[in-house]
Design an enzyme around this catalytic site. Sequence first.
Site, short mmCIF file in Angstrom:
data_model
loop_
_atom_site.label_atom_id
_atom_site.label_comp_id
_atom_site.label_asym_id
_atom_site.label_seq_id
_atom_site.Cartn_x
_atom_site.Cartn_y
_atom_site.Cartn_z
N SER C 64 -38.82 15.52 -62.26
CA SER C 64 -39.57 16.64 -61.64
C SER C 64 -40.77 17.23 -62.36
CB SER C 64 -38.67 17.64 -61.09
OG SER C 64 -37.94 17.20 -59.78
N LYS C 67 -43.95 16.65 -61.09
CA LYS C 67 -44.48 17.61 -60.00
C LYS C 67 -45.71 18.39 -60.61
CE LYS C 67 -40.48 17.84 -57.24
NZ LYS C 67 -39.02 18.42 -57.19
N TYR C 194 -43.93 7.98 -55.30
CA TYR C 194 -43.13 8.93 -55.90
C TYR C 194 -42.09 8.59 -56.76
CZ TYR C 194 -40.67 13.38 -55.63
OH TYR C 194 -39.99 14.81 -56.15
N TYR C 246 -36.84 25.34 -60.18
CA TYR C 246 -36.11 25.22 -59.02
C TYR C 246 -35.53 26.58 -58.66
CZ TYR C 246 -35.55 20.34 -60.70
OH TYR C 246 -35.66 19.12 -60.84
N VAL C 264 -34.52 16.53 -63.65
CA VAL C 264 -33.15 16.36 -63.53
C VAL C 264 -32.70 15.33 -64.62
CG1 VAL C 264 -32.55 17.00 -61.35
CG2 VAL C 264 -33.58 14.58 -61.85
#
Lengths: 313, 313, 313, 313
Positions: C64, C67, C194, C246, C264
């Site tokens: 992530s 992102k 992705y 998160y 993660v």
Amino acid sequence: MNVLEQQLAHLVDECRPYTAQGKVADYIPELAHVQDDLLGVAICLPDGSYIHAGDVHHKFTIQSVSKALTLCYVLMEFGEDYVFSKVGMEPTGDAFNSIAKLEETVPSKPLNPMINAGALAVTSMILGDTAELKIYQFRQFLATLLDVPVEEVTYNEKVARSEYETTDLNRALLYFMRHHGIVEGDVDEIIDVYTKQCAIEIDCFDLARIGRILSGNGEDPVTGEELIPRRVVRIVKAIMTTCGMYDASGEFAVRVGLPGKSGVSGAILATGKHELGLSDVGFGIFGPALDSKGNSIAGMKLLELLVERYTSR
Amino acid sequence: MNVLEQQLAHLVDECRPYTAQGKVADYIPELAHVQDDLLGVAICLPDGSYIHAGDVHHKFTIQSVSKALTLCYVLMEFGEDYVFSKVGMEPTGDAFNSIAKLEETVPSKPLNPMINAGALAVTSMILGDTAELKIYQFRQFLATLLDVPVEEVTYNEKVARSEYETTDLNRALLYFMRHHGIVEGDVDEIIDVYTKQCAIEIDCFDLARIGRILSGNGEDPVTGEELIPRRVVRIVKAIMTTCGMYDASGEFAVRVGLPGKSGVSGAILATGKHELGLSDVGFGIFGPALDSKGNSIAGMKLLELLVERYTSR
Amino acid sequence: MNVLEQQLAHLVDECRPYTAQGKVADYIPELAHVQDDLLGVAICLPDGSYIHAGDVHHKFTIQSVSKALTLCYVLMEFGEDYVFSKVGMEPTGDAFNSIAKLEETVPSKPLNPMINAGALAVTSMILGDTAELKIYQFRQFLATLLDVPVEEVTYNEKVARSEYETTDLNRALLYFMRHHGIVEGDVDEIIDVYTKQCAIEIDCFDLARIGRILSGNGEDPVTGEELIPRRVVRIVKAIMTTCGMYDASGEFAVRVGLPGKSGVSGAILATGKHELGLSDVGFGIFGPALDSKGNSIAGMKLLELLVERYTSR
Amino acid sequence: MNVLEQQLAHLVDECRPYTAQGKVADYIPELAHVQDDLLGVAICLPDGSYIHAGDVHHKFTIQSVSKALTLCYVLMEFGEDYVFSKVGMEPTGDAFNSIAKLEETVPSKPLNPMINAGALAVTSMILGDTAELKIYQFRQFLATLLDVPVEEVTYNEKVARSEYETTDLNRALLYFMRHHGIVEGDVDEIIDVYTKQCAIEIDCFDLARIGRILSGNGEDPVTGEELIPRRVVRIVKAIMTTCGMYDASGEFAVRVGLPGKSGVSGAILATGKHELGLSDVGFGIFGPALDSKGNSIAGMKLLELLVERYTSR
């Protein structure tokens, strides 16, 4: 004891062990003190006479069964247009005390009168200068249905008081709805009426008689007098069918298929349907041990077996 | 008028037309009567002196800006462990007055102290035998920050009363939280304290001074005395950064990037950051015309342009 | 080993025991095989040199953290107006993979680019005739940031494939958004891009260098060349601040206060702020044991202690 | 034309003007081309003969009416225990295509088989090596009910294809449920079966005959052969009662009170109840102009008036 009554007694014996799998409601201390293996059933026959079995001589508070009866009352007093401008008639998949759905719905109208928000909105419609006068209206309506003097329709003050003091969630629902113009008036007074209405004491025979009136299109089974207009009966039975058993209403429709309404005291009111052999009758059940959805665990089983064995469906 | 003040005056002139695109809050009649093209800004400089421009001599009610200050107060009084056992520190994508999220969250803890539920939980922590004594505690805290006698920190009784009578949604939040053990005590008393706290009257200089204290790690800019512990300042600034501007907090972080808190009176409190040229300063803005998210429309623009033009970011 | 590096080594020793309280991500078999007590940190100093401690020589997938970087990329390619027409910039209190909020929001725009829905929308913007060409664009962008040939920016095919096969929730998000016109094109191809983007392998030095670029307003710390426009840096850092960790983003803002993004795999990218003594630096952390929110448990502790002890805040 | 048929023709004339207040479904181009003032009704009498009025000779696609029939089929094939392990039997207050409730429910089981998520889960149970073989099973079941060769049960390929290409929301539901273990297998194949099943072409007589079978406890009205077991009929009728009319199911129960299922083509299947004078009959209606809930606006009115005037309720 006739054959029917013997069969009913066997059924109670067969279902009573299910009480061990349930739990008496304990959020109100007064409810928690009840013996948990009680089970009783009365059936009001077409002619208004009764058969019964089990623990039918206990009194208990009416609790959420009152939701169906205040709905009758306000429909008779104010008409369906007004009532359904404040509360919907659609079943919901949310819990009976949920507030989230009110926020997501525009306008913030409770989905139906069998969830707490809807029942509170219904109760708020009852007229009267004080809480006592309001609850008197409803007691009078019940007295007419039960064919007794109004003085005999009483509420348990300790249960009412106990619920009044702990019912913050219902206060939250009322303030939320008052903000959105669904209810008006003093919230504490509405709570006062509501908790007293839920604390009215009845027994299985009372429930069975009301069930019989509903199965008979609103007529007194003995005199034939119209106690509730046919149209109101039809609406209330339809809403009991789709929404009467909390979030087990769908399952109840599948397994039992009768219009019914339950309460956390372990009360169940159910009403016969023409398509069953036992049509034109009314059922009153008391079994305080509840399943996880808040319905009488042995009472539900009893109705299921009764319909399975003694009807043509 | 020095160069900085001239620039600030130009900025106010440039931003004032945006007030025409906004709308004064009208849910409280007292707020609705305000002239809608007002815009004022005061900046408290590192040495505690001020520059200002526009309509800075109006008094207005502090409204939700108080959420950041009661958070300071309870963190100082009760410590972060206790405070954050009752309210979270996470931003939310839901509306500042939403109740649905409380129902979905287990336990039903408000996500942060800048939404109404969280601010009400924070206010409920203030000690005192009566509402008056509780609001006195908070007035005293403000008086210390503003370096004035407590008698000069007053609230507008009409605004407080007006909000007290109409704030059913906040009552719903409180009863819901009391049901879940997040708040205790008398709901009407908490509402009384809360509405008075929101009705405290301040001006741009007051906000700017508080912003200066926060940018200076909690020290009085003139005397250097510690008014708020450094650790509390850090927590409150972090929460203002992520949650201070209702559901425009993320956009404010992108466009302005300062810890800030707004109120529906059109107040904005903001505090400088070291990484900006205008570090170690505090901002106080008043512009009652609001955007759709409830923030001062011209005030937000003014802060955006100010950071864009006069800082190194 | 200089003094700073010794202090960092002590910090790693102090924080490593926290790994025992965490759990390696196991939803992708490839991730589950990692040794769970690893902990490494690299800091990229203002001049582009590094200090480091612990297990910094492991490669890991970026997950992530990507992102934040695809957001940089699309902002540079398509401009903020287009990007923010498809994805918001507000933090959310819902889980990173929630779909319910998309349904409740009108239009169904993901709240921010750090939750899965938003990141998928961002990824869907990348141009190219095939998934390979699209992922090549992003690898090239990373290669520029890391100052290496594009061939050295590779993804772990087993991790990518494993995630591609199990990522039904992301497919659900994409189909939902395609229905609402937020994304276009072939869902499986977007998933392909992705999952490959998330499987790109990096190390602590890479993360630290990117953190250094962000703390330096987008400039290469060695050459001073602009790698990311200042405006884009500012937006991305603001969004990392409010949404990067998160649903522990608010807590991270309180306890650490740096713009950061976690993955993660146990990766954390963080970037210094002027107001800290350690300003103008970048941090790269790897600690695969995760806390319940999905962030490196020891890595978070390390950043917290580092900021607490070695900065002026 | 007998008296009953004359009355029915009058009723159609009376209800047809309501079509002007509705709107033909336009999300599938093929559906949008239909003439919007059509209205037809067929009633299958106890002996299997028909009366009819209006536009009964149009063919139309079955759409969501198929949800009740695939439920019959899987209950017969796999038993209620298995079926209800994957899908619930509770009505919902959410929209028929909502995904949010799936996320909030633990486990993520669709609330009932009449909403899209539930119907897709039911369709996914149908066995067969290919989509063609699966849809063949269902066609065969329908052929048995309609007493025609399977070749006469055909689907409209253009409608099926059109829906296949645009049904992203259903794909989102399926991927979400596959993630949670509610469905298995290839999503595109399930969508293929589902869209073909919805595109099966029928007419009012077909619907009326199926309604007659359901009112007759599953027996062929002519031969008396058991086509659907009594227990399955009872379950399906109960679920049609509580959930058959999208989020107007509660209102339909109040106003009409028959088990029914509607589709966006304007189809309504309804089945008589013993307590109505018109018991032991089946109703098939076609009226493509829909109300805001997706039900045939004139068809609903027709059923309401029919029950009001020609039954004893």
